[in-house]
Write an enzyme that holds these catalytic residues in place. Structure first.
Site, mmCIF file in Angstrom:
data_model
loop_
_atom_site.group_PDB
_atom_site.id
_atom_site.type_symbol
_atom_site.label_atom_id
_atom_site.label_comp_id
_atom_site.label_asym_id
_atom_site.label_seq_id
_atom_site.Cartn_x
_atom_site.Cartn_y
_atom_site.Cartn_z
ATOM 1 N N THR A 73 0.819 -1.189 0.004
ATOM 2 C CA THR A 73 0.020 -0.014 0.223
ATOM 3 C C THR A 73 0.843 1.150 0.088
ATOM 4 O OG1 THR A 73 -1.732 -1.163 1.176
ATOM 5 C CG2 THR A 73 -1.882 1.074 1.096
ATOM 6 N N GLN A 191 1.121 -10.430 -5.802
ATOM 7 C CA GLN A 191 0.782 -11.494 -5.705
ATOM 8 C C GLN A 191 1.881 -12.378 -6.787
ATOM 9 O OE1 GLN A 191 -1.388 -13.052 -3.616
ATOM 10 N NE2 GLN A 191 -2.121 -11.362 -2.989
ATOM 11 N N CYS A 338 -10.874 -8.217 2.144
ATOM 12 C CA CYS A 338 -11.533 -6.876 2.576
ATOM 13 C C CYS A 338 -13.138 -6.988 2.795
ATOM 14 C CB CYS A 338 -11.161 -5.615 1.938
ATOM 15 S SG CYS A 338 -9.728 -5.915 0.939
HETATM 16 N N1 PLP Z 1 -1.888 -5.355 -3.956
HETATM 17 C C1 PLP Z 1 -2.321 -6.668 -3.765
HETATM 18 C C2 PLP Z 1 -2.673 -7.424 -5.248
HETATM 19 C C3 PLP Z 1 -2.724 -7.263 -2.713
HETATM 20 O O1 PLP Z 1 -3.040 -8.347 -2.706
HETATM 21 C C4 PLP Z 1 -2.557 -6.542 -1.462
HETATM 22 C C5 PLP Z 1 -2.580 -7.187 -0.259
HETATM 23 O O2 PLP Z 1 -3.846 -7.438 -0.051
HETATM 24 C C6 PLP Z 1 -2.106 -5.373 -1.663
HETATM 25 C C7 PLP Z 1 -1.948 -4.725 -2.731
HETATM 26 C C8 PLP Z 1 -1.678 -4.372 -0.391
HETATM 27 O O3 PLP Z 1 -0.610 -4.945 0.255
HETATM 28 P P1 PLP Z 1 -0.275 -4.609 1.773
HETATM 29 O O4 PLP Z 1 -1.031 -5.201 2.633
HETATM 30 O O5 PLP Z 1 1.223 -4.909 1.768
HETATM 31 O O6 PLP Z 1 -0.311 -3.110 1.983
#
Ligand code: PLP
Length: 694
Positions: A73, A191, A338
């Site tokens: 994020t 991923q 989520c």
């Molecule tokens: N992008 C993807 C494809 C994700 O699966 C996730 C996590 O769920 C994120 C971004 C966000 O990652 P983070 O938890 O390290 O902030």
């Protein structure tokens, strides 16, 4: 010893033992600040340098930047800020930058949310444009070709978190090249780490965020790749760590742990390869097909990472599937993590054009490249157990007839509901106010327990019974003449407490009487109770069904203890009484720490598991060692409430998985006037193994 089988690795993974050891080392032996120039600092800096060197080699960073941060994020944030700041500068300098911020329709929410946020904050006022995906979840290259000339930034992911669908990055790159697009390109590689080969500097990708906790490192550590020459603006300023690109003293435990994972990836001796993972997926898929008839897979296996299965089962909601898997201690998620608490339709599957039942009923089962044979074997056995539990509860078709239920069942405990009155002795059943959504459930219930539906009645005229009649087939006698409420025209009559005579249908030892109520008498209420000598005295009326509280009309024919069963139940009241007592809800929650003392003080307490019967049946560890618990799901609460109210001095302790459903049950009983109803706070999740009662 844990019996848990964790199949939710796309949400987060377990931590690699070597990563835990490395984090321990970074916190214990090599605890220094890597910015310190003394020996203690240098020891810590070595960890940082090694981890970065591994990442640089593994991801093909070349001359690009590779910085550690808190996760994807933050990486997405930094990338979007960097791109948008540069775009604003270019536009201010008179350059044409394009008008669109393009993002894939199946991106993680962090991407469009960040785009919208920084676009607004920086006053860019570009237009966010969602790039469609096809039925298989692949970005539409045709649509990209159309918008690429106007795109200021393009955001796509390498692999999707809900479906594992792998993007055609080479195809996207080709379109950007063919259209001479100058758009900055972000590829969310979260991923993909450890599952797809990446050689970032040989591509046109400008930004690639990564997250440690999706591949066996802890939460709170991530990385961002930025192509050499791509615009960059730090998100966080301060002490100049990470070469001034990301200030703040480094998360050394996280970096050390991630470094251990990266080292294992480089060595190639820890994680399984594609072929083995594909074989694991095939075995899980076979088990699901055998256990859950009609299961459909929402992701195309040939275009997805082998570690993700996404499926739906006709007639089962994702909530029900989640619950049965959780009871069997198989951790999966509903749609995306989520939205799992709401079990909302998945926007990813919606974007792929899947029908609502598949999108709202989706379950994601994901494992990582560390998975082993034993875990997959155990998972297959648990899947079989879940299938058996669902069959025994008539949620999925079964060859063998199930043990018939008796009494009152409330379907659809949230919002609108349908009721079934069952008499096991005669195998007779009456359905009240069936909703279209419950047709399949009622049908499978009736068929599987071999009930004969005597009447399908409604509290409103012309409420529509055709779908259910059609579905029930020979289990309903369609030749009985009925009025517009579904009420049989030639029913016998019974005398009600107000002296009126009402038509009634006999069901075992009980009778369901019908009476008009409400404005203009267009509404009907139904009274259920055991008649005496052709009469249904007020005290004998156990339940009254009505479309909305028709208390005045019911007062003359029912008693204070009659449970009013609504056909709309937005607030999970389940049932009510005519004159509710003040709720003593404040002390209705019992913390697990206070459980032992409670059980000692109340040896007569009834322990009531309000999870659904299929959860009860699928459970692998008994909830209560040494004491028996009753299984009374919320769908049967009204039925049992009427009995519990007769023994108000017996304490009731409700429990479920999380404490959510049991609290509803405790509140319901308190509202009905039972002052000793409690809910186990935090549920079995926090209390297992529950303390042994003396
Ligand atoms: N992008 C993807 C494809 C994700 O699966 C996730 C996590 O769920 C994120 C971004 C966000 O990652 P983070 O938890 O390290 O902030």
């Amino acid at each position: 010893m844990t019996t848990e089988i964790y199949l939710d690795s796309n949400a987060t993974s377990v931590v690699l033992p070597a990563a835990i050891a490395a984090a321990n080392d970074a916190m214990g032996r090599r605890y220094g600040n890597p910015s310190s120039t003394h020996a203690t600092g240098l020891k810590a800096k070595a960890i940082l340098d090694q981890a970065r060197a591994s990442a640089v080699r593994l991801l093909g960073v070349g001359n690009g930047r590779l910085m550690f941060n808190s996760g994807a994020t933050e990486g997405i944030q930094t990338a979007v800020l960097s791109a948008l700041v540069a775009l604003r500068e270019r536009r201010d300098a008179g350059e044409a930058i394009g008008s669109l911020l393009v993002y894939g329709a199946t991106e993680h929410k962090a991407v469009p949310e960040s785009l919208a946020h920084w676009n607004r904050l920086l006053g860019l006022n570009l237009t966010l444009h969602k790039l469609p995906v096809d039925h298989d979840g692949a970005h539409s290259l045709g649509a990209l070709r159309e918008v690429a000339p106007r795109a200021a930034m393009v955001c796509t992911m390498a692999a999707n978190n809900e479906t594992g669908v792998i993007s055609d990055l080479a195809g996207i790159e080709a379109v950007l090249a063919q259209t001479a697009s100058r758009a900055l390109w972000l590829v969310d590689c979260v991923q993909a780490l450890g599952k797809l080969k990446l050689d970032l500097s040989s591509t046109r990708i400008d930004y690639a965020p990564f997250s440690g906790h999706k591949l066996y490192a802890p939460k709170g550590i991530g990385m961002l790749y930025v192509r050499a020459g791509a615009p960059f603006t730090p998100l966080i300023m301060g002490g100049g760590q990470e070469g001034g690109q990301r200030s703040g003293t480094e998360n050394m435990a996280g970096i050390a742990a991630l470094g251990a994972v990266l080292a294992a990836l480089e060595r190639g001796d820890t994680f399984r390869g594609n072929a083995e993972l594909c074989a694991f997926r095939a075995r899980l898929a076979d088990s699901l097909r055998a256990a859950l008839p009609g299961v459909v897979f929402n992701n195309p296996f040939d275009k997805a990472l082998p570690t993700t299965l996404n499926f739906a089962v006709p007639g089962l909601s994702s909530r029900e599937l989640m619950d049965v898997f959780d009871a069997a201690e198989v951790r999966v998620s509903a749609g995306s993590a989520c939205s799992s608490s709401k079990a909302a339709p998945s926007y990813v599957l919606d974007a792929m054009g899947l029908p609502l039942w598949r999108s709202a009923g989706a379950i994601r089962m994901s494992f990582g490249p560390l998975a082993d044979e034993a875990t997959i074997d155990a998972a297959c056995a648990r899947i079989e157990r879940c299938g058996a539990a669902l069959r025994a509860s008539c949620l999925i078709p079964s060859e063998r007839g199930a043990v018939p239920h008796d009494g009152l069942v409330q379907l659809g405990v949230e919002g609108a509901c349908s009721w079934m009155v069952l008499d096991a002795g005669s195998r007779g059943c009456i359905v009240i106010d069936p909703l279209p959504d419950h047709v399949a459930r009622i049908e499978s219930y009736v068929r599987c327990q071999n009930y004969q539906v005597q009447a399908i009645v409604s509290t409103l005229p012309n409420a529509g019974r055709a779908m259910l009649i059609e579905a029930l087939g020979r289990h309903f006698n369609r030749h009985v003449d009925a009025d517009e409420y579904g009420w049989p025209l030639h029913a016998a009559t019974i005398a009600l407490a107000n002296g009126a005579s009402a038509p009634a249908i006999a069901l075992g030892g009980q009778a369901l009487a019908c009476m008009p109520c409400g404005a203009g008498d267009e509404l009907r209420a139904y009274l259920l109770g055991a008649p005496k000598d052709g009469r249904l005295p007020a005290a004998a009326v156990r339940f009254a069904f009505s479309a909305r509280p028709a208390q005045q009309a019911l007062a003359a024919v029912s008693a204070g203890r009659t449970l009013l069963c609504p056909t709309r139940d937005e607030h999970n009241q389940f049932c009510s009484i005519a004159e509710p007592v003040a709720t003593l809800a404040a002390d209705a929650q019992l913390d697990s720490a206070a459980l032992d003392a409670f059980l000692q003080a109340h040896p007569d307490a009834l322990l009531i598991d309000v999870r659904e019967p299929y959860e009860f049946a699928a459970a692998v560890t008994p909830a209560w060692a040494g004491r028996s618990a009753h299984s009374v799901p919320l769908s049967r609460l009204a039925d049992h409430a009427s009995v519990w109210l007769q023994a108000e001095q017996t304490p009731l302790l409700f429990f479920c998985r999380s404490g959510n459903r049991s609290l509803k049950a405790a509140h319901c009983m308190r509202r009905l006037g039972h002052r000793q109803a409690y809910s186990l706070n935090g549920g079995l999740a926090l209390a297992t193994p529950l303390p042994l009662a003396a």
